[in-house]
Design an enzyme around this catalytic site. Structure first.
Site, PDB file in Angstrom:
ATOM      1  N   CYS A 200      -3.907  10.747   1.033  1.00 53.82           N
ATOM      2  CA  CYS A 200      -3.160   9.505   0.816  1.00 53.82           C
ATOM      3  C   CYS A 200      -1.753   9.769   0.323  1.00 53.82           C
ATOM      4  CB  CYS A 200      -3.914   8.657  -0.202  1.00 53.82           C
ATOM      5  SG  CYS A 200      -5.638   8.475   0.222  1.00 53.82           S
TER       6      CYS A 200
ATOM      7  N   LYS B 144       0.827  -1.206   0.000  1.00 60.30           N
ATOM      8  CA  LYS B 144       0.000   0.000   0.000  1.00 60.30           C
ATOM      9  C   LYS B 144       0.868   1.265   0.000  1.00 60.30           C
ATOM     10  CE  LYS B 144      -3.159   2.983   0.644  1.00 60.30           C
ATOM     11  NZ  LYS B 144      -4.288   3.249  -0.193  1.00 60.30           N
TER      12      LYS B 144
HETATM   13  N1  SAJ Z   1      -1.599  14.687  -9.048  1.00 56.53           N
HETATM   14  C1  SAJ Z   1      -0.708  15.431  -9.796  1.00 56.53           C
HETATM   15  N2  SAJ Z   1      -0.275  14.933 -10.991  1.00 56.53           N
HETATM   16  C2  SAJ Z   1      -0.710  13.732 -11.451  1.00 56.53           C
HETATM   17  C3  SAJ Z   1      -1.610  12.970 -10.682  1.00 56.53           C
HETATM   18  C4  SAJ Z   1      -2.045  13.469  -9.480  1.00 56.53           C
HETATM   19  O1  SAJ Z   1      -0.290  16.528  -9.394  1.00 56.53           O
HETATM   20  O2  SAJ Z   1      -0.290  13.361 -12.556  1.00 56.53           O
HETATM   21  C5  SAJ Z   1      -2.074  15.193  -7.750  1.00 56.53           C
HETATM   22  C6  SAJ Z   1      -3.601  15.353  -7.681  1.00 56.53           C
HETATM   23  O3  SAJ Z   1      -4.023  16.578  -8.202  1.00 56.53           O
HETATM   24  C7  SAJ Z   1      -3.829  15.238  -6.190  1.00 56.53           C
HETATM   25  C8  SAJ Z   1      -2.764  14.226  -5.751  1.00 56.53           C
HETATM   26  O4  SAJ Z   1      -1.788  14.221  -6.767  1.00 56.53           O
HETATM   27  O5  SAJ Z   1      -3.584  16.463  -5.539  1.00 56.53           O
HETATM   28  C9  SAJ Z   1      -3.259  12.824  -5.524  1.00 56.53           C
HETATM   29  O6  SAJ Z   1      -4.227  12.455  -6.485  1.00 56.53           O
HETATM   30  P1  SAJ Z   1      -4.328  11.017  -7.155  1.00 56.53           P
HETATM   31  O7  SAJ Z   1      -5.464  11.004  -8.079  1.00 56.53           O
HETATM   32  O8  SAJ Z   1      -3.010  10.626  -7.675  1.00 56.53           O
HETATM   33  O9  SAJ Z   1      -4.543  10.028  -5.936  1.00 56.53           O
HETATM   34  P2  SAJ Z   1      -5.571   9.961  -4.692  1.00 56.53           P
HETATM   35  O10 SAJ Z   1      -4.862  10.510  -3.499  1.00 56.53           O
HETATM   36  O11 SAJ Z   1      -6.896  10.505  -5.008  1.00 56.53           O
HETATM   37  O12 SAJ Z   1      -5.717   8.368  -4.547  1.00 56.53           O
HETATM   38  C10 SAJ Z   1      -4.549   7.593  -4.384  1.00 56.53           C
HETATM   39  C11 SAJ Z   1      -4.591   6.411  -5.365  1.00 56.53           C
HETATM   40  N3  SAJ Z   1      -3.301   5.752  -5.376  1.00 56.53           N
HETATM   41  C12 SAJ Z   1      -2.646   5.505  -6.531  1.00 56.53           C
HETATM   42  O13 SAJ Z   1      -3.067   5.845  -7.607  1.00 56.53           O
HETATM   43  C13 SAJ Z   1      -1.354   4.774  -6.417  1.00 56.53           C
HETATM   44  C14 SAJ Z   1      -5.691   5.448  -4.937  1.00 56.53           C
HETATM   45  O14 SAJ Z   1      -5.666   4.293  -5.749  1.00 56.53           O
HETATM   46  C15 SAJ Z   1      -5.505   5.050  -3.466  1.00 56.53           C
HETATM   47  O15 SAJ Z   1      -6.515   4.163  -3.034  1.00 56.53           O
HETATM   48  C16 SAJ Z   1      -5.586   6.312  -2.650  1.00 56.53           C
HETATM   49  O16 SAJ Z   1      -4.504   7.166  -3.040  1.00 56.53           O
HETATM   50  C17 SAJ Z   1      -5.486   5.951  -1.188  1.00 56.53           C
HETATM   51  O17 SAJ Z   1      -6.536   5.936  -0.522  1.00 56.53           O
HETATM   52  O18 SAJ Z   1      -4.397   5.645  -0.716  1.00 56.53           O
END
Ligand code: SAJ
Length: 426
Positions: A259, A205
């Protein structure tokens, strides 16, 4: 192992969908939360969180009498702990909710039960913290009752679908515990169920979210380099990603949510001597709001007394979740530098913003402002029409931090258009 009744402790973004999904799959579920107002609200069918489809699911579960909401756990075949594991200012994991939940289970724990921890936790939490508490019952973990760790991996905004379809990792403190966990989750999980050890599952995780954080950090660093060298980072990333083994993520105003901006710290705290890269990536992403504010300061030739309208406060597009949002930090930094900030967040218009004022309509957002800053790529914000906006405001400066607006179209509409990762759009 057979399950008729389970108890889910913690009714947040993960616990509530999990409890409701088990209930609509036919199990009797006691959903437990220590917050009386959440319990009361849910008992009346009112949700304290927004997730597409969740209200309907919870209401169906409650109406069918399969989901009962309570402040106290009861005897059950299995207990699922889905409470938050926040971190202190010092970047140390706060396991107090996990500990309290385990202690609340203790009086109800019986031989043959299964206890599953779902909360994201530092490596070894299940065996070093959870098991010793549960063994105060006089029962022996792995022998008299089963203990497993199974991380949630669902994406906010798509929780209900991913809960069922994603692969599920179940780490047992011994193979029998992993098998018991497998038997429980196979009730609704359609994705592959992989069994392993509890500590492996904890690491998996943390590794997933850390991997994403480090990759976003490199994208953010590329955006800074592109600005230095007069390159459009979005174009450069698009070209680089044509390489079959390259997949660069998107730069942005920072990394938020509960997360990805938190979990890597669990590794850094647990093994600071082994995590220089992970630590640095966190610092890069944490400094991105400062980078955006400095950019605005340069564009506006100082921030003192300037009015800035920010579009979007959520931590990512098309969700109402503002936890650890970089946009909120940007608002705070702007106001600390003397700017007057107005925030337009269509998903949470009543958010009690500390360092600026919320505006509820687009018209208010556009009135008497010096600059527009797009901080979140909500679809409805991306869809704003530059010609229409131009006719509603005197403001002619904008900064897009998420590549959500078509530079050429906004420039054509008369705006001085700036973009994160691009020196200046013309
Ligand atoms: N972000 C960027 N650039 C990107 C992708 C995301 O700046 O290319 C930013 C987003 O705007 C946001 C943050 O990162 O602020 C996180 O967003 P996210 O969509 O990457 O992830 P979360 O936090 O919504 O969900 C993540 C997911 N983990 C992964 O993709 C490895 C999800 O599958 C998990 O279940 C979740 O964390 C969790 O609960 O841990």
């Amino acid at each position: 192992m057979k399950f008729n009744k389970i108890c889910v402790l913690g009714l947040g973004y993960i616990g509530l969908p999990t409890a409701s999904t088990f209930a609509t799959s036919g199990l009797k579920v006691i959903g437990v939360d220590v917050n009386p107002s959440i319990v009361k609200g849910l008992q009346n069918g009112e949700l304290h969180i927004y997730e597409p489809g969740l209200r309907t699911l919870v209401q169906a579960a409650i109406i069918s009498n399969k989901l009962e909401i309570s402040e106290q756990p009861q005897e059950a075949d299995a207990f699922i702990i889905a409470v938050p594991t926040p971190f202190y200012g010092e970047k140390k994991a706060d396991l107090s909710y996990v500990i309290s939940a385990a202690e609340a289970i203790l009086p109800h724990l019986r031989a043959g039960n299964l206890v599953v921890l779902e909360s994201t936790s530092p490596p070894r939490t299940t065996i070093d913290i959870l098991v010793p508490i549960l063994e105060k019952s006089g029962l022996k973990a792995g022998v008299d009752f089963y203990v497993a760790y199974s991380p949630e991996r669902v994406l906010p905004g798509q929780i209900l679908r991913e809960l069922i379809e994603n692969a599920r990792v179940i780490g047992g403190i011994n193979p029998e515990s992993a098998q018991a966990g497998h038997d429980l989750y196979k009730i609704f999980v359609k994705g592959k169920i992989i069994t392993t050890t509890a500590t492996t599952a904890e690491m998996v995780k943390l590794m997933e979210n850390t991997y994403r954080d480090v990759n976003i950090a490199i994208a953010n660093e590329f955006s800074r380099l592109a600005e230095r060298f007069g390159v459009d980072v979005w174009e450069a990333i698009q070209i680089a990603n044509l390489h079959p083994r390259v997949n660069i993520l998107k730069p942005g105003p920072g990394v938020g949510g509960h997360c990805i901006s938190v979990d890597p710290w669990f590794f850094v705290e647990a093994a600071p001597d082994l995590t220089p890269l992970i630590h640095t990536a966190r610092q890069v992403n944490d400094s991105q709001p400062h980078f955006v504010v400095n950019k605005l300061e340069t564009i506006l030739n100082g921030l003192e007394g300037k009015t800035i309208t920010v579009f979007g406060l959520a931590y990512k597009p098309d969700v109402d979740d503002l936890r650890e949002s970089p946009a909120i930090e940007i608002v705070q930094l702007l106001s600390e530098k003397g700017a007057i900030v107005k925030a337009y967040e269509p998903f949470k218009p009543d958010y009690p913003l500390k360092h600026g004022s919320m505006v509820k309509t687009l018209e208010e957002a556009l009135l008497g402002t010096d600059a527009l800053a797009l901080l979140v790529g909500h679809q409805q914000l991306r869809d704003l029409d530059p010609q229409d906006i131009q006719s509603k405001t005197e403001c002619r400066i904008l900064l897009d931090t998420v590549n959500g607006w078509d530079c050429a179209a906004w420039s054509e509409a008369g705006f001085d258009t700036y973009q994160l990762g691009v020196s200046r759009c013309d």
